[in-house]
Design an enzyme around this catalytic site. Sequence first.
Site, mmCIF file in Angstrom:
data_model
loop_
_atom_site.group_PDB
_atom_site.id
_atom_site.type_symbol
_atom_site.label_atom_id
_atom_site.label_comp_id
_atom_site.label_asym_id
_atom_site.label_seq_id
_atom_site.Cartn_x
_atom_site.Cartn_y
_atom_site.Cartn_z
ATOM 1 N N LEU A 1 9.185 7.106 16.795
ATOM 2 C CA LEU A 1 8.725 7.921 15.661
ATOM 3 C C LEU A 1 7.441 8.679 15.917
ATOM 4 O O LEU A 1 7.302 9.828 15.517
ATOM 5 C CB LEU A 1 8.578 7.050 14.407
ATOM 6 C CG LEU A 1 9.843 7.020 13.546
ATOM 7 C CD1 LEU A 1 10.837 6.034 14.111
ATOM 8 C CD2 LEU A 1 9.542 6.661 12.127
ATOM 9 N N ARG A 55 -8.167 -0.527 5.520
ATOM 10 C CA ARG A 55 -7.359 0.489 4.844
ATOM 11 C C ARG A 55 -6.105 -0.126 4.241
ATOM 12 O O ARG A 55 -5.610 0.347 3.223
ATOM 13 C CB ARG A 55 -6.901 1.572 5.838
ATOM 14 C CG ARG A 55 -8.025 2.282 6.515
ATOM 15 C CD ARG A 55 -7.502 3.434 7.308
ATOM 16 N NE ARG A 55 -6.615 4.271 6.469
ATOM 17 C CZ ARG A 55 -6.136 5.440 6.850
ATOM 18 N NH1 ARG A 55 -6.420 5.898 8.051
ATOM 19 N NH2 ARG A 55 -5.370 6.145 6.050
ATOM 20 N N ARG A 70 -4.581 10.707 5.101
ATOM 21 C CA ARG A 70 -3.566 11.744 5.126
ATOM 22 C C ARG A 70 -2.547 11.582 4.014
ATOM 23 O O ARG A 70 -1.897 12.532 3.608
ATOM 24 C CB ARG A 70 -2.899 11.835 6.472
ATOM 25 C CG ARG A 70 -2.125 10.611 6.894
ATOM 26 C CD ARG A 70 -1.513 10.842 8.221
ATOM 27 N NE ARG A 70 -0.958 12.151 8.335
ATOM 28 C CZ ARG A 70 0.215 12.527 7.826
ATOM 29 N NH1 ARG A 70 0.913 11.668 7.142
ATOM 30 N NH2 ARG A 70 0.661 13.753 7.972
ATOM 31 N N ARG A 100 1.295 14.372 13.323
ATOM 32 C CA ARG A 100 1.747 14.124 11.953
ATOM 33 C C ARG A 100 1.775 15.394 11.096
ATOM 34 O O ARG A 100 1.031 15.550 10.140
ATOM 35 C CB ARG A 100 0.896 13.027 11.336
ATOM 36 C CG ARG A 100 0.999 11.787 12.227
ATOM 37 C CD ARG A 100 0.514 10.528 11.690
ATOM 38 N NE ARG A 100 1.227 10.068 10.533
ATOM 39 C CZ ARG A 100 0.766 9.031 9.821
ATOM 40 N NH1 ARG A 100 -0.367 8.469 10.170
ATOM 41 N NH2 ARG A 100 1.414 8.615 8.762
ATOM 42 N N PRO A 101 2.621 16.338 11.462
ATOM 43 C CA PRO A 101 2.716 17.592 10.706
ATOM 44 C C PRO A 101 3.283 17.383 9.304
ATOM 45 O O PRO A 101 3.797 16.302 8.997
ATOM 46 C CB PRO A 101 3.680 18.416 11.560
ATOM 47 C CG PRO A 101 4.515 17.415 12.270
ATOM 48 C CD PRO A 101 3.614 16.234 12.532
ATOM 49 N N ILE A 102 3.192 18.419 8.473
ATOM 50 C CA ILE A 102 3.808 18.349 7.137
ATOM 51 C C ILE A 102 4.738 19.544 6.941
ATOM 52 O O ILE A 102 5.025 19.948 5.803
ATOM 53 C CB ILE A 102 2.747 18.300 6.016
ATOM 54 C CG1 ILE A 102 1.801 19.511 6.109
ATOM 55 C CG2 ILE A 102 1.969 16.995 6.046
ATOM 56 C CD1 ILE A 102 0.999 19.745 4.849
ATOM 57 N N ASP A 103 5.246 20.097 8.053
ATOM 58 C CA ASP A 103 6.112 21.283 7.967
ATOM 59 C C ASP A 103 7.345 21.030 7.095
ATOM 60 O O ASP A 103 7.790 21.914 6.340
ATOM 61 C CB ASP A 103 6.528 21.745 9.367
ATOM 62 C CG ASP A 103 7.197 20.643 10.164
ATOM 63 O OD1 ASP A 103 6.605 19.545 10.284
ATOM 64 O OD2 ASP A 103 8.335 20.822 10.611
ATOM 65 N N LEU A 104 7.884 19.811 7.160
ATOM 66 C CA LEU A 104 9.107 19.516 6.395
ATOM 67 C C LEU A 104 8.809 19.472 4.890
ATOM 68 O O LEU A 104 9.622 19.906 4.063
ATOM 69 C CB LEU A 104 9.724 18.193 6.857
ATOM 70 C CG LEU A 104 10.131 18.144 8.333
ATOM 71 C CD1 LEU A 104 10.684 16.764 8.693
ATOM 72 C CD2 LEU A 104 11.149 19.234 8.673
ATOM 73 N N ASP A 106 5.746 0.476 12.021
ATOM 74 C CA ASP A 106 4.483 -0.140 11.586
ATOM 75 C C ASP A 106 4.367 -1.595 12.033
ATOM 76 O O ASP A 106 3.335 -2.218 11.820
ATOM 77 C CB ASP A 106 4.351 -0.079 10.061
ATOM 78 C CG ASP A 106 4.152 1.342 9.585
ATOM 79 O OD1 ASP A 106 4.275 1.591 8.374
ATOM 80 O OD2 ASP A 106 3.900 2.222 10.430
ATOM 81 N N CYS A 136 -3.921 12.170 13.222
ATOM 82 C CA CYS A 136 -4.664 10.910 13.219
ATOM 83 C C CYS A 136 -4.422 10.270 14.576
ATOM 84 O O CYS A 136 -3.785 10.852 15.456
ATOM 85 C CB CYS A 136 -4.193 10.010 12.078
ATOM 86 S SG CYS A 136 -2.580 9.349 12.374
ATOM 87 N N LYS A 148 0.846 -1.207 0.000
ATOM 88 C CA LYS A 148 0.000 0.000 0.000
ATOM 89 C C LYS A 148 0.877 1.251 0.000
ATOM 90 O O LYS A 148 0.652 2.183 -0.773
ATOM 91 C CB LYS A 148 -0.873 -0.002 1.237
ATOM 92 C CG LYS A 148 -1.443 1.344 1.629
ATOM 93 C CD LYS A 148 -2.287 1.286 2.873
ATOM 94 C CE LYS A 148 -1.519 1.453 4.146
ATOM 95 N NZ LYS A 148 -1.274 2.853 4.553
ATOM 96 N N ASN A 149 1.927 1.248 0.836
ATOM 97 C CA ASN A 149 2.742 2.461 0.998
ATOM 98 C C ASN A 149 3.734 2.679 -0.121
ATOM 99 O O ASN A 149 4.420 3.698 -0.142
ATOM 100 C CB ASN A 149 3.445 2.455 2.357
ATOM 101 C CG ASN A 149 2.451 2.694 3.487
ATOM 102 O OD1 ASN A 149 1.279 3.005 3.223
ATOM 103 N ND2 ASN A 149 2.876 2.509 4.709
#
Length: 420
Positions: A329, A399, A92, A121-125, A307, A116, A22-23
């Site tokens: 993490l 999912r 996300r 789970r930011p997306i600043d990077l 995971d 979540c 999936k990933n």
Amino acid sequence: MDYLQINGGKKLSGSVKISGAKNAALPLLASTVLSSKPIVIKNVPNVRDINTLLKLLSNLGSKFTFEKNRVKIDSSCISSTMANYDIVKTMRASILTLGPLLATFGHCEVSLPGGCAIGQRPIDLHLKALEQMGADIEIKQGYVIAKAPKGLKGATIVFDKITVTGSENIIMAAALAKGKTRIVNVAKEPEVIQLCEVLSDAGVNIEGIGSDEIIISGTDREKLPMKNFSVIPDRIEAGTYMCAGAITNSKITLEEIIPDHLEAIMTKLEEMGFSFETNKNCTTLLPAKKIKPSEIITTEYPGFPTDMQAQFMALMTQAEGVSIVEERLFENRFMHVSELQRMGASIMLRGNSATIQGKIKLYGADVMATDLRASSALVLAGLVAEGTTKVHRIYHLDRGYEKLEEKFKGLGADIVRLKE
Ligand code: EPZ
């Protein structure tokens, strides 16, 4: 809503075929935005997250068919660049459309994914890197409004933290940027490597694939003649079934895997007393004489994967001794602990570290899934618990695990999907 009913205490046997990752499929589907032509992608797992991203891409204008794990997709006819909240809020990883849309169209509006269950789970990077490539980024009413009317330009990006989807977003953006982009501290997960390989096969010059520093020479907005390919096997699904064999101390075979991608997981299982007979693309797990306790610290690939942390914690309840799990993490990835405790597990939490007493008898109970991998840990516990376990809210499982109950039934588990 559906739930899974499991009657525990049975040994497993036989073999299970592992699905596509999936990933890996998620960024690869997003990368079709960069393609000048339709392509065929094989071994795509038919799971909810994939169908969600396909729905998002079709809302933007992509045309696709998805049958028998085969996606035929043409994203060259995309006409909209607005990834709206309704879909992004359910998954996300939709943020993976940001890089390719911006690189291809020079602008896009992508809803912020939000946190979540496992963390903020930011997306600043992601955003900081795109700004370094010349994008103008604004956050407005919950949307990332990104603009680069003259296209993106190559830059040197040093990620403060290793980010999988952050790396994937910037790799896709850099593929169509003008000039070279050097990414330092890039993620090395097999899923990131396959994305690099697919873009490289489409003519993008990428140096250092698989290392922690890569250099991408962009095509300056020339779309890519992408070629057909097949998605790599899902190492986390494979690890989950390995833990199913381990927790029931059974002999099972996993087919269609890439053993190299499973090294950290298999080494940990060997430390716990299990062994493997492995050949090219399959492996047989052999039962342990005694399941030994172990210590896990989650880290980026090729280290032990976050995971797989929940699944191992379930297994550790059956080890003879005290095990330790440290989650480095995510700030809230112990949601499965309270549910395992309801089944009789003896687990003590202190910050991001868990201590698991073993060997403890587990008892079947009604439990609730909270996130994808935590749900799988509850299924594993149900396999070994005395009595009946009902895992509720299994839309989390759907999912990322294809044909879950079919595959477990195929291994001899007493499991059935029922309606609430
Ligand atoms: C990917 O998530 C995976 N998802 C996750 O799998 C996996 O758990 C995670 O990588 C770690 O391996 C997909 O690939 C779709 P990150 P991602 O960015 O990319 C922090 C599953 O079960 N960070 O590598 O979102 C972040 O908070 C899912 O299939 C920032 O601070 O994870 C985390 O602490 C769950 N700022 C750490 O980095 C950013 O801009 C790693 O996150 C980005 C990340």
